[in-house]
Write a protein that holds these residues in place. Structure first.
Motif, PDB file in Angstrom:
ATOM      1  N   PRO A   1       0.828  -1.215   0.000  1.00 58.63           N
ATOM      2  CA  PRO A   1       0.000   0.000   0.000  1.00 58.63           C
ATOM      3  C   PRO A   1       0.860   1.263   0.000  1.00 58.63           C
ATOM      4  CG  PRO A   1      -0.015  -1.009   2.168  1.00 58.63           C
ATOM      5  CD  PRO A   1       0.711  -1.955   1.265  1.00 58.63           C
ATOM      6  N   GLU A   2       0.296   2.333  -0.533  1.00 57.19           N
ATOM      7  CA  GLU A   2       1.066   3.573  -0.653  1.00 57.19           C
ATOM      8  C   GLU A   2       0.659   4.603   0.395  1.00 57.19           C
ATOM      9  OE1 GLU A   2       0.679   4.405  -4.874  1.00 57.19           O
ATOM     10  OE2 GLU A   2       2.297   2.992  -5.289  1.00 57.19           O
ATOM     11  N   HIS A   3       0.016   4.146   1.448  1.00 63.90           N
ATOM     12  CA  HIS A   3      -0.187   5.002   2.616  1.00 63.90           C
ATOM     13  C   HIS A   3       0.514   4.300   3.775  1.00 63.90           C
ATOM     14  CE1 HIS A   3      -3.015   2.035   4.074  1.00 63.90           C
ATOM     15  NE2 HIS A   3      -3.760   2.181   3.002  1.00 63.90           N
ATOM     16  N   PRO A   4       0.823   5.074   4.839  1.00 58.94           N
ATOM     17  CA  PRO A   4       1.510   4.428   5.953  1.00 58.94           C
ATOM     18  C   PRO A   4       0.743   3.191   6.399  1.00 58.94           C
ATOM     19  CG  PRO A   4       1.329   6.796   6.295  1.00 58.94           C
ATOM     20  CD  PRO A   4       0.521   6.477   5.085  1.00 58.94           C
ATOM     21  N   TRP A   5       1.405   2.126   6.557  1.00 61.40           N
ATOM     22  CA  TRP A   5       0.831   0.837   6.898  1.00 61.40           C
ATOM     23  C   TRP A   5       0.397   0.862   8.354  1.00 61.40           C
ATOM     24  CZ3 TRP A   5      -0.906  -3.157   4.394  1.00 61.40           C
ATOM     25  CH2 TRP A   5      -0.967  -4.412   4.988  1.00 61.40           C
ATOM     26  N   PHE A   6      -0.810   0.449   8.616  1.00 60.24           N
ATOM     27  CA  PHE A   6      -1.187   0.457  10.036  1.00 60.24           C
ATOM     28  C   PHE A   6      -1.437  -0.955  10.533  1.00 60.24           C
ATOM     29  CE2 PHE A   6      -4.820   1.915   7.471  1.00 60.24           C
ATOM     30  CZ  PHE A   6      -5.721   0.888   7.668  1.00 60.24           C
ATOM     31  N   GLY A   7      -1.129  -1.135  11.790  1.00 66.06           N
ATOM     32  CA  GLY A   7      -1.355  -2.438  12.409  1.00 66.06           C
ATOM     33  C   GLY A   7      -1.961  -2.199  13.766  1.00 66.06           C
ATOM     34  N   TRP A   8      -2.473  -3.234  14.361  1.00 62.79           N
ATOM     35  CA  TRP A   8      -3.096  -3.083  15.659  1.00 62.79           C
ATOM     36  C   TRP A   8      -2.337  -3.923  16.658  1.00 62.79           C
ATOM     37  CZ3 TRP A   8      -5.492  -4.094  11.036  1.00 62.79           C
ATOM     38  CH2 TRP A   8      -6.226  -3.041  10.513  1.00 62.79           C
TER      39      TRP A   8
ATOM     40  N   ASP B   1       4.013  11.796   3.104  1.00 60.06           N
ATOM     41  CA  ASP B   1       3.257  10.542   3.174  1.00 60.06           C
ATOM     42  C   ASP B   1       1.962  10.698   3.969  1.00 60.06           C
ATOM     43  OD1 ASP B   1       4.937   9.195   1.649  1.00 60.06           O
ATOM     44  OD2 ASP B   1       5.964   8.115   3.269  1.00 60.06           O
ATOM     45  N   ALA B   2       2.092  11.271   5.167  1.00 65.00           N
ATOM     46  CA  ALA B   2       0.951  11.265   6.071  1.00 65.00           C
ATOM     47  C   ALA B   2       0.090  12.527   5.934  1.00 65.00           C
ATOM     48  CB  ALA B   2       1.431  11.119   7.502  1.00 65.00           C
TER      49      ALA B   2
ATOM     50  N   ASP C   1       3.187   9.024 -10.692  1.00 68.91           N
ATOM     51  CA  ASP C   1       3.583  10.112  -9.785  1.00 68.91           C
ATOM     52  C   ASP C   1       2.528  10.441  -8.729  1.00 68.91           C
ATOM     53  OD1 ASP C   1       1.818  11.051 -11.653  1.00 68.91           O
ATOM     54  OD2 ASP C   1       2.790  12.997 -11.910  1.00 68.91           O
ATOM     55  N   LYS C   2       1.566   9.540  -8.556  1.00 70.20           N
ATOM     56  CA  LYS C   2       0.544   9.733  -7.513  1.00 70.20           C
ATOM     57  C   LYS C   2       0.566   8.524  -6.582  1.00 70.20           C
ATOM     58  CE  LYS C   2      -1.051  13.056 -10.139  1.00 70.20           C
ATOM     59  NZ  LYS C   2      -0.759  14.449  -9.835  1.00 70.20           N
ATOM     60  N   ASN C   3       0.348   8.784  -5.309  1.00 66.15           N
ATOM     61  CA  ASN C   3       0.104   7.676  -4.383  1.00 66.15           C
ATOM     62  C   ASN C   3      -1.373   7.305  -4.463  1.00 66.15           C
ATOM     63  OD1 ASN C   3       2.661   7.192  -3.190  1.00 66.15           O
ATOM     64  ND2 ASN C   3       2.456   9.084  -1.990  1.00 66.15           N
ATOM     65  N   ILE C   4      -1.606   6.012  -4.536  1.00 68.83           N
ATOM     66  CA  ILE C   4      -2.992   5.519  -4.626  1.00 68.83           C
ATOM     67  C   ILE C   4      -3.398   5.139  -3.201  1.00 68.83           C
ATOM     68  CG2 ILE C   4      -4.518   3.837  -5.720  1.00 68.83           C
ATOM     69  CD1 ILE C   4      -2.180   3.424  -7.819  1.00 68.83           C
ATOM     70  N   LEU C   5      -4.274   5.963  -2.595  1.00 68.87           N
ATOM     71  CA  LEU C   5      -4.423   5.869  -1.143  1.00 68.87           C
ATOM     72  C   LEU C   5      -5.585   5.001  -0.662  1.00 68.87           C
ATOM     73  CD1 LEU C   5      -3.568   9.563  -0.253  1.00 68.87           C
ATOM     74  CD2 LEU C   5      -2.091   7.558  -0.110  1.00 68.87           C
ATOM     75  N   ILE C   6      -6.687   5.058  -1.355  1.00 66.29           N
ATOM     76  CA  ILE C   6      -7.845   4.304  -0.855  1.00 66.29           C
ATOM     77  C   ILE C   6      -8.828   4.076  -2.012  1.00 66.29           C
ATOM     78  CG2 ILE C   6      -9.317   6.277  -0.144  1.00 66.29           C
ATOM     79  CD1 ILE C   6      -8.712   3.281   2.169  1.00 66.29           C
ATOM     80  N   ALA C   7      -9.595   3.017  -1.878  1.00 65.52           N
ATOM     81  CA  ALA C   7     -10.661   2.746  -2.847  1.00 65.52           C
ATOM     82  C   ALA C   7     -11.997   2.832  -2.121  1.00 65.52           C
ATOM     83  CB  ALA C   7     -10.488   1.353  -3.451  1.00 65.52           C
ATOM     84  N   ILE C   8     -13.005   3.264  -2.845  1.00 62.64           N
ATOM     85  CA  ILE C   8     -14.375   3.214  -2.305  1.00 62.64           C
ATOM     86  C   ILE C   8     -15.236   2.473  -3.330  1.00 62.64           C
ATOM     87  CG2 ILE C   8     -16.352   4.529  -1.444  1.00 62.64           C
ATOM     88  CD1 ILE C   8     -14.510   6.917  -0.992  1.00 62.64           C
ATOM     89  N   ALA C   9     -15.636   1.257  -2.968  1.00 60.72           N
ATOM     90  CA  ALA C   9     -16.570   0.520  -3.832  1.00 60.72           C
ATOM     91  C   ALA C   9     -17.907   1.247  -3.757  1.00 60.72           C
ATOM     92  CB  ALA C   9     -16.707  -0.914  -3.339  1.00 60.72           C
ATOM     93  N   ILE C  10     -18.596   1.349  -4.886  1.00 56.92           N
ATOM     94  CA  ILE C  10     -19.876   2.076  -4.900  1.00 56.92           C
ATOM     95  C   ILE C  10     -20.863   1.380  -5.843  1.00 56.92           C
ATOM     96  CG2 ILE C  10     -19.020   3.750  -6.645  1.00 56.92           C
ATOM     97  CD1 ILE C  10     -20.762   5.874  -5.152  1.00 56.92           C
TER      98      ILE C  10
END
Ligand SMILES: Cc1cc2nc3c(=O)[nH]c(=O)nc-3n(C[C@H](O)[C@H](O)[C@H](O)COP(=O)(O)O)c2cc1C
Length: 223
Positions: free
Chosen positions: A74-81, A139-140, A186-195
């Motif tokens: 992923p091209e956003h900071p990876w998050f974990g729990w 990034d953030a 040249d773009k970060n692909i950050l999130i998808a929204i299914a619709i």
């Protein structure tokens, strides 16, 4: 629709009717969604909306990589729990609820995998909105702004009776989006929204997630 009603109506939809969503409807949603605030009015968001056969093809390629156990990138900071944290517990609770609705037993690997793959195929939605940000941005930094526009999109869709599901799963393999659909380098692909139009018969669409009440997480000062 009244705002409070829309806030309660919006929820993640993971099963869609095959009917396409008219381009004009999504255009209208985006036109209003970009009223979101952003730091210094920088408006770091850009959209790519993909529908039909091209989205299908992206989904298939995602699944191929998933089955090959290719590491997500992923091209956003990876998050974990953190293990044993309340955050991890909430994730487990959600998975239990969804599996229960879908009739997936804990040890049924085949069904669990199929469920996972459905997420990587945008839950069969006829369209998906991808949010991108220029790579020259930190990034953030843009993420907070993008959260605002993302929520606007989902609320505006709910107002039209459309369902949405914000999806990290949909951007786990950015190279698929570049190779299949020519997303820019040249773009970060950050999130998808299914619709799409919610399938009322799809069991997981009955999910009702709860929330911790504000009195448990709010500190009031100076009142
Ligand atoms: C940043 C973000 C990423 C998400 N990624 C996924 C995902 O990959 N797959 C999925 O099924 N749901 C995903 N969701 C949806 C959340 O699971 C959902 O919003 C949460 O469980 C609350 O439920 P609700 O949206 O129905 O209110 C994501 C939500 C957010 C905000």
């Amino acid at each position: 629709m009244e705002l409070v009603a829309a806030l309660h109506k919006r929820k993640s939809i993971r099963g869609y009717l095959p009917d396409p969503v008219e381009k004009a409807l999504i255009e209208d949603i985006l036109k209003n969604a970009v009223r979101a605030p952003s730091a210094n009015n920088t408006q770091p968001w850009e959209f790519i909306v993909v529908a039909g056969q091209m989205l299908e093809q992206i989904g298939q390629e995602n699944v191929k990589r998933l089955r090959a156990m290719e590491m997500p990138a992923p091209e956003h900071p990876w998050f974990g729990w953190p293990k044993d944290s309340v955050f991890r517990q909430r994730q487990v609770d959600l998975a239990k609820e969804l599996f229960s609705l879908m009739g997936i037993e804990r040890d049924d690997k085949q069904k669990r995998d199929a469920w996972m793959e459905l997420g990587f195929r945008y839950f069969g939605a006829p369209a998906a909105i991808f949010i991108l940000a220029d790579k020259s941005l930190s990034d953030a930094g843009p993420l907070i702004d993008i959260g605002a526009v993302m929520q606007n999109i989902c609320l505006l869709a709910a107002e039209k009776g459309l369902g949405t599901c914000i999806e990290d799963q949909g951007v786990m393999y950015p190279q698929v989006l570049r190779q299949v659909a020519g997303f820019p380098q040249d773009k970060n692909i950050l999130i998808a929204i299914a619709i799409g139009w919610p399938d009322p018969a799809f069991p997981a669409n009955a999910v009702e997630t709860d929330r911790v009440q504000p009195n448990k997480i709010t500190t009031w000062m100076g009142f």
